[in-house]
Enzyme design. Structure first.
Site, PDB file in Angstrom:
ATOM      1  N   LYS A   1     -21.704  56.634  -0.112  1.00  0.00           N
ATOM      2  CA  LYS A   1     -23.018  56.883  -0.728  1.00  0.00           C
ATOM      3  C   LYS A   1     -22.863  57.969  -1.800  1.00  0.00           C
ATOM      4  CE  LYS A   1     -25.062  53.668   1.966  1.00  0.00           C
ATOM      5  NZ  LYS A   1     -25.688  52.449   1.407  1.00  0.00           N
TER       6      LYS A   1
ATOM      7  N   THR B   1     -26.410  43.525   4.099  1.00  0.00           N
ATOM      8  CA  THR B   1     -24.944  42.999   4.725  1.00  0.00           C
ATOM      9  C   THR B   1     -25.054  41.591   5.289  1.00  0.00           C
ATOM     10  OG1 THR B   1     -24.226  45.152   5.203  1.00  0.00           O
ATOM     11  CG2 THR B   1     -23.282  43.176   6.746  1.00  0.00           C
TER      12      THR B   1
ATOM     13  N   HIS C   1     -27.332  50.114  -5.637  1.00  0.00           N
ATOM     14  CA  HIS C   1     -27.253  49.952  -3.928  1.00  0.00           C
ATOM     15  C   HIS C   1     -27.206  48.243  -3.848  1.00  0.00           C
ATOM     16  CE1 HIS C   1     -28.847  51.297   0.275  1.00  0.00           C
ATOM     17  NE2 HIS C   1     -27.606  51.019   0.498  1.00  0.00           N
TER      18      HIS C   1
ATOM     19  N   SER D   1     -31.615  50.888   2.862  1.00  0.00           N
ATOM     20  CA  SER D   1     -30.653  50.740   3.956  1.00  0.00           C
ATOM     21  C   SER D   1     -31.439  49.878   5.159  1.00  0.00           C
ATOM     22  CB  SER D   1     -30.242  52.177   4.486  1.00  0.00           C
ATOM     23  OG  SER D   1     -29.865  52.816   3.472  1.00  0.00           O
ATOM     24  N   ALA D   2     -30.469  49.204   6.066  1.00  0.00           N
ATOM     25  CA  ALA D   2     -30.960  48.472   7.228  1.00  0.00           C
ATOM     26  C   ALA D   2     -32.117  47.502   6.849  1.00  0.00           C
ATOM     27  CB  ALA D   2     -31.205  49.293   8.222  1.00  0.00           C
ATOM     28  N   CYS D   3     -32.031  47.090   5.533  1.00  0.00           N
ATOM     29  CA  CYS D   3     -33.110  45.918   5.190  1.00  0.00           C
ATOM     30  C   CYS D   3     -32.491  44.735   4.763  1.00  0.00           C
ATOM     31  CB  CYS D   3     -33.937  46.363   4.062  1.00  0.00           C
ATOM     32  SG  CYS D   3     -34.809  47.766   4.562  1.00  0.00           S
ATOM     33  N   GLY D   4     -31.271  44.385   4.995  1.00  0.00           N
ATOM     34  CA  GLY D   4     -30.584  43.011   4.960  1.00  0.00           C
ATOM     35  C   GLY D   4     -29.594  42.711   4.042  1.00  0.00           C
TER      36      GLY D   4
ATOM     37  N   ARG E   1     -22.798  51.154  14.083  1.00  0.00           N
ATOM     38  CA  ARG E   1     -22.252  50.590  12.822  1.00  0.00           C
ATOM     39  C   ARG E   1     -20.875  49.985  13.500  1.00  0.00           C
ATOM     40  NH1 ARG E   1     -25.072  50.556   7.847  1.00  0.00           N
ATOM     41  NH2 ARG E   1     -27.120  51.841   8.518  1.00  0.00           N
TER      42      ARG E   1
ATOM     43  N   ASP F   1     -23.019  46.218   0.105  1.00  0.00           N
ATOM     44  CA  ASP F   1     -23.529  47.560  -0.108  1.00  0.00           C
ATOM     45  C   ASP F   1     -23.599  48.132  -1.532  1.00  0.00           C
ATOM     46  OD1 ASP F   1     -25.049  49.345   1.575  1.00  0.00           O
ATOM     47  OD2 ASP F   1     -23.577  50.823   1.153  1.00  0.00           O
TER      48      ASP F   1
ATOM     49  N   ARG G   1     -27.749  59.243   8.042  1.00  0.00           N
ATOM     50  CA  ARG G   1     -27.754  60.116   6.805  1.00  0.00           C
ATOM     51  C   ARG G   1     -28.935  61.103   7.147  1.00  0.00           C
ATOM     52  NH1 ARG G   1     -29.581  58.008   3.107  1.00  0.00           N
ATOM     53  NH2 ARG G   1     -29.965  55.562   4.151  1.00  0.00           N
TER      54      ARG G   1
ATOM     55  N   TYR H   1     -20.684  61.814  10.261  1.00  0.00           N
ATOM     56  CA  TYR H   1     -21.333  60.512  10.355  1.00  0.00           C
ATOM     57  C   TYR H   1     -21.273  59.859   9.085  1.00  0.00           C
ATOM     58  CZ  TYR H   1     -23.629  56.435  11.749  1.00  0.00           C
ATOM     59  OH  TYR H   1     -24.069  55.217  11.931  1.00  0.00           O
TER      60      TYR H   1
HETATM   61  N1  LIG Z   1     -36.537  39.046  10.109  1.00  0.00           N
HETATM   62  C1  LIG Z   1     -35.377  39.287   9.399  1.00  0.00           C
HETATM   63  N2  LIG Z   1     -34.387  40.349   9.751  1.00  0.00           N
HETATM   64  C2  LIG Z   1     -33.590  40.454   9.010  1.00  0.00           C
HETATM   65  C3  LIG Z   1     -32.930  39.767   7.824  1.00  0.00           C
HETATM   66  N3  LIG Z   1     -31.816  39.896   7.205  1.00  0.00           N
HETATM   67  C4  LIG Z   1     -31.303  41.333   7.922  1.00  0.00           C
HETATM   68  N4  LIG Z   1     -32.122  41.530   9.168  1.00  0.00           N
HETATM   69  C5  LIG Z   1     -32.142  42.446   9.878  1.00  0.00           C
HETATM   70  O1  LIG Z   1     -32.248  43.663   9.384  1.00  0.00           O
HETATM   71  C6  LIG Z   1     -31.313  44.612   9.854  1.00  0.00           C
HETATM   72  C7  LIG Z   1     -30.547  45.321   8.866  1.00  0.00           C
HETATM   73  O2  LIG Z   1     -29.706  44.524   8.075  1.00  0.00           O
HETATM   74  P1  LIG Z   1     -28.404  44.528   7.481  1.00  0.00           P
HETATM   75  O3  LIG Z   1     -28.128  43.439   6.540  1.00  0.00           O
HETATM   76  O4  LIG Z   1     -27.242  45.336   8.275  1.00  0.00           O
HETATM   77  O5  LIG Z   1     -29.095  45.797   6.317  1.00  0.00           O
HETATM   78  P2  LIG Z   1     -27.965  46.453   5.087  1.00  0.00           P
HETATM   79  O6  LIG Z   1     -29.256  46.605   3.969  1.00  0.00           O
HETATM   80  O7  LIG Z   1     -26.959  46.081   5.005  1.00  0.00           O
HETATM   81  O8  LIG Z   1     -28.480  48.040   5.711  1.00  0.00           O
HETATM   82  P3  LIG Z   1     -27.290  49.266   5.380  1.00  0.00           P
HETATM   83  O9  LIG Z   1     -25.744  48.973   5.516  1.00  0.00           O
HETATM   84  O10 LIG Z   1     -27.724  50.561   6.174  1.00  0.00           O
HETATM   85  O11 LIG Z   1     -27.512  49.647   3.664  1.00  0.00           O
HETATM   86  C8  LIG Z   1     -30.453  43.964  10.882  1.00  0.00           C
HETATM   87  O12 LIG Z   1     -31.086  44.169  12.161  1.00  0.00           O
HETATM   88  C9  LIG Z   1     -30.645  42.595  10.785  1.00  0.00           C
HETATM   89  O13 LIG Z   1     -30.670  41.584  11.794  1.00  0.00           O
HETATM   90  C10 LIG Z   1     -33.898  38.499   7.710  1.00  0.00           C
HETATM   91  O14 LIG Z   1     -33.597  37.670   6.737  1.00  0.00           O
HETATM   92  N5  LIG Z   1     -34.880  38.411   8.457  1.00  0.00           N
HETATM   93  O1  LIG Z   2     -24.590  55.807   4.571  1.00  0.00           O
HETATM   94  C1  LIG Z   2     -24.655  55.376   5.897  1.00  0.00           C
HETATM   95  O2  LIG Z   2     -24.664  55.995   6.720  1.00  0.00           O
HETATM   96  C2  LIG Z   2     -24.928  53.937   6.233  1.00  0.00           C
HETATM   97  C3  LIG Z   2     -25.234  53.047   5.220  1.00  0.00           C
HETATM   98  O3  LIG Z   2     -24.794  52.337   4.559  1.00  0.00           O
HETATM   99  C4  LIG Z   2     -26.803  53.446   4.835  1.00  0.00           C
HETATM  100  O4  LIG Z   2     -27.311  54.154   5.226  1.00  0.00           O
HETATM  101  O5  LIG Z   2     -27.131  52.926   3.810  1.00  0.00           O
HETATM  102 MN   LIG Z   3     -25.032  47.238   5.253  1.00  0.00          MN
END
Ligand SMILES: Nc1nc2c(ncn2[C@@H]2O[C@H](COP(=O)(O)OP(=O)(O)OP(=O)(O)O)[C@@H](O)[C@H]2O)c(=O)[nH]1
Ligand SMILES: O=C([O-])CC(=O)C(=O)O
Ligand SMILES: [Mn+2]
Length: 608
Positions: free
Chosen positions: A227, A274, A247, A269-272, A387, A294, A78, A218
């Protein structure tokens, strides 16, 4: 010059028909296709993408009916700096959004869209976010010149002829999403595998309920149901209609006694999200099922409880870090195929790989740039924001309720971020207003999900900083008002969590993943009044003995450090929160300033 445009499909929805024709006149595609969502159509689009070099088909015995896409290396996430909220009044976009006058923005974008689809097919995708049988179905139509977007939207949302038929029957209102990769082809010009444009605009017109996206193919920039609609535009609808577009993941938990609770969780995003939505509890007898990973749309039901639905139909999950050890449910989900993998590495036998999938790195790969890769290579095999895009019904732990238009009643809402320091493993808010304060000051280290520097702490209120479609002060006000109007006993309890705290050696203090179920259990025990908590200036904290640590492989010191409230760290946090609140000036709700003052007072009272 312009030849007759070939048109496949159409609509009796007069206003939609006129809009589509107007866009086609302006963008000048070679052909127009109304997307039906059928199997044959999907097969045809995938074949087109393979022929164009956008898709590489994976081996049928590894990932059936699945494809790898490698994007342009500049189009991988993004683009928050190029994302705009073009409300009529600047004040309605607020201090956290980029703003431009809607007319000025349209004058800027119209020339870019003019002829932008030349040499390409324009697809019209009717979709609904949430259930088609919802009381008030939320329709959308995305016009796009990217077949990759069509293939992805088919997974991510409920799309096609059934949706269009319902729109026609009811002459439905819908969100207008216009998307072009911004790469017209001259007569006879060869296409590239990932067309896009250096100039990018991701633009929202909240009053018109419209989205114009230009230059990127993307994920969150191009799959407009996600989003752009389900968060930015929907947050405005939610403000106007008295609900919440958030979110958040949605998770169903069943205790060994058969007690069921649904919880929601907001993490940037990318903080856990999923991962937590797919959690496999490590405590015997507990089970967890996924409702959403999400986005959560929440409104109060007749019974006064807050009900959540997942408006999506697929998962667009971060690949790196996903493996049998961390997220076996995700691995079982993608193993079934019918998926699109973007910017991951490919194995010689036609499978995919990314960092963290297996402990051992494969001996040879093709990396996300399409180059040969070996474990000695200096670059990552997969992009950090690579992804997987997969139908939600393939999740083995899917809760049947995911498809219930009424949604599920939420018992608890978690807010979390990535903080190396300061934020304890779990804190319970005293009440809704305190919880709103905690959420409005949520902070996290930036990740690869958006372009820009990674690892910088920033405030990310409700994990919605890049997604609030209006003035964030008004959004906080909306949260407070919904709480005030509700029965406090029926409101979800609010918690702050941090799986990412580290020790001096930069090691995670808490094992995370499946072990997070222990924290979930404490929350539910709190809700049911079965377990104690200690008061602290920042909220209610578990003592180490309050957590179920049976068979947990963690030293007492690490557990204590993960749970600890450190007054000094919080003293250092106060000016950062103040600075954040100052951004909003007078518009910040008084209740939040009062909460900050009360926190400061409690912290001061701690000192001897
Ligand atoms: N250390 C640690 N890492 C974690 C944990 N849960 C998730 N992660 C890591 O965090 C990263 C992102 O996790 P996702 O569950 O994909 O995050 P998300 O919030 O769904 O991200 P978006 O899809 O971007 O919104 C991955 O590399 C995971 O391995 C946890 O409990 N501990
Ligand atoms: O929107 C995207 O490209 C991927 C996503 O889920 C995020 O960034 O939270
Ligand atoms: Mn996710």
């Amino acid at each position: 010059m312009q030849q007759q445009m070939e048109i496949t499909g159409g609509t009796t929805h007069a206003e939609l028909d006129a809009w589509v024709k107007g866009v086609a006149d302006h963008t000048q595609p070679e052909a127009v296709v109304w997307v039906t969502g059928s199997q044959e159509e999907s097969a045809q689009i995938n074949a087109t993408l393979v022929e164009a070099g956008t898709f590489t088909r994976l081996a049928e015995d590894k990932k059936p009916d699945s494809y790898l896409a490698l994007s342009d290396p500049q189009d991988v996430a993004r683009v928050e700096g190029r994302t705009f909220i073009c409300s009529r009044r600047e004040q309605d976009a607020g201090p956290t959004n980029n703003w431009m006058d809607p007319q000025e923005m349209k004058d800027t974008l119209r020339p870019l869209f003019e002829g932008s689809m030349r040499g390409r097919t324009m697809f019209v995708i009717p979709f609904v976010m949430g259930h088609l049988d919802a009381e008030d179905p939320k329709f959308g139509v995305e016009i796009t010149d990217s077949p990759y977007v069509v293939a992805s939207m088919r997974i991510m949302a409920r799309i096609g002829s059934d949706v269009l038929a319902r729109m026609e029957e009811t002459d439905a209102a819908y969100v207008k999403g216009l998307h072009s990769v911004g790469a017209p082809l001259a007569d006879g010009e060869d296409d590239v595998p990932w067309p896009c444009n250096e100039t990018k605009y991701i633009v929202h017109f909240p009053e018109e309920r419209a989205i114009w996206s230009y230059g990127s193919g993307y994920g969150g920039n191009a799959l407009l149901g996600k989003k752009c609609y389900a968060l930015r535009i929907a947050s405005v609808m939610a403000r106007d209609e008295g609900w919440l577009a958030e979110h958040m993941l949605i998770l169903k938990l069943t205790s060994p006694d058969g007690e069921v609770h649904y919880v929601a969780g907001a993490f940037p995003s990318a903080c856990g999200k999923t991962n937590l939505a797919m959690i496999q509890p490590t405590m015997p007898g507990w089970s967890a099922e996924l409702v959403g990973d999400d986005i959560s749309w929440m409104r109060f039901g007749q019974d006064g409880r807050l009900y959540a639905v997942n408006p999506e139909f697929g998962l667009f999950g971060v690949a790196p870090g996903t493996g049998r050890g961390t997220n076996p449910v995700a691995m079982d989900t993608i193993e079934q195929g019918h998926s699109i993998f973007t910017n991951v590495a490919r194995t010689p036998d036609g499978d995919v790989w990314w960092e963290g999938m297996t402990k051992e790195e494969p001996a040879a790969l093709t990396d996300w740039h399409g180059n040969p890769w070996t474990p000695g290579s200096q670059v990552k095999a997969a992009h950090p924001n690579s992804r997987f895009c997969t139908p939600i019904r393939q999740v083995p732990t899917i809760a049947p309720e995911y498809d219930d238009p009424r949604g599920v009643p939420i018992s608890a809402i978690m807010f979390g971020g990535r903080r190396k320091t300061t934020v304890p493993l779990v804190t319970q808010a005293r009440d809704w207003q305190h919880g709103t304060f905690i959420a409005s000051t949520l902070s996290s280290e930036t990740t690869a999900a958006a372009t820009g520097e990674v690892g910088v702490v920033r405030r990310d209120p409700m994990a919605m900083l890049p997604f609030i479609g209006y003035n964030a002060s008004h959004y906080f006000e909306h949260w407070l008002a919904l709480g005030e109007g509700a029965d406090p006993d029926k409101l979800p309890k609010i918690f702050l969590v941090n799986w990412f705290r580290r020790d001096e050696d930069d090691r995670f203090l808490w094992p995370g993943f499946g072990e997070n179920s222990r924290v979930l259990k404490w929350m539910l025990d709190r809700i049911e009044g079965r377990v104690g908590a200690q008061e602290s200036p920042i909220g209610l904290l578990p003592r180490p003995e309050d957590l179920d640590t049976e068979a947990l492989d963690l030293s007492e010191e690490d557990l204590a450090a993960a749970l600890a409230f450190d007054p000094q760290e919080w003293e250092a946090e106060i000016p950062l929160i103040q600075e954040w609140f100052d951004k909003f000036g007078d518009e910040l709700p008084a209740a939040l300033r009062e909460e900050l003052a009360a926190l400061q007072e409690r912290l001061a009272g701690q000192e001897v």
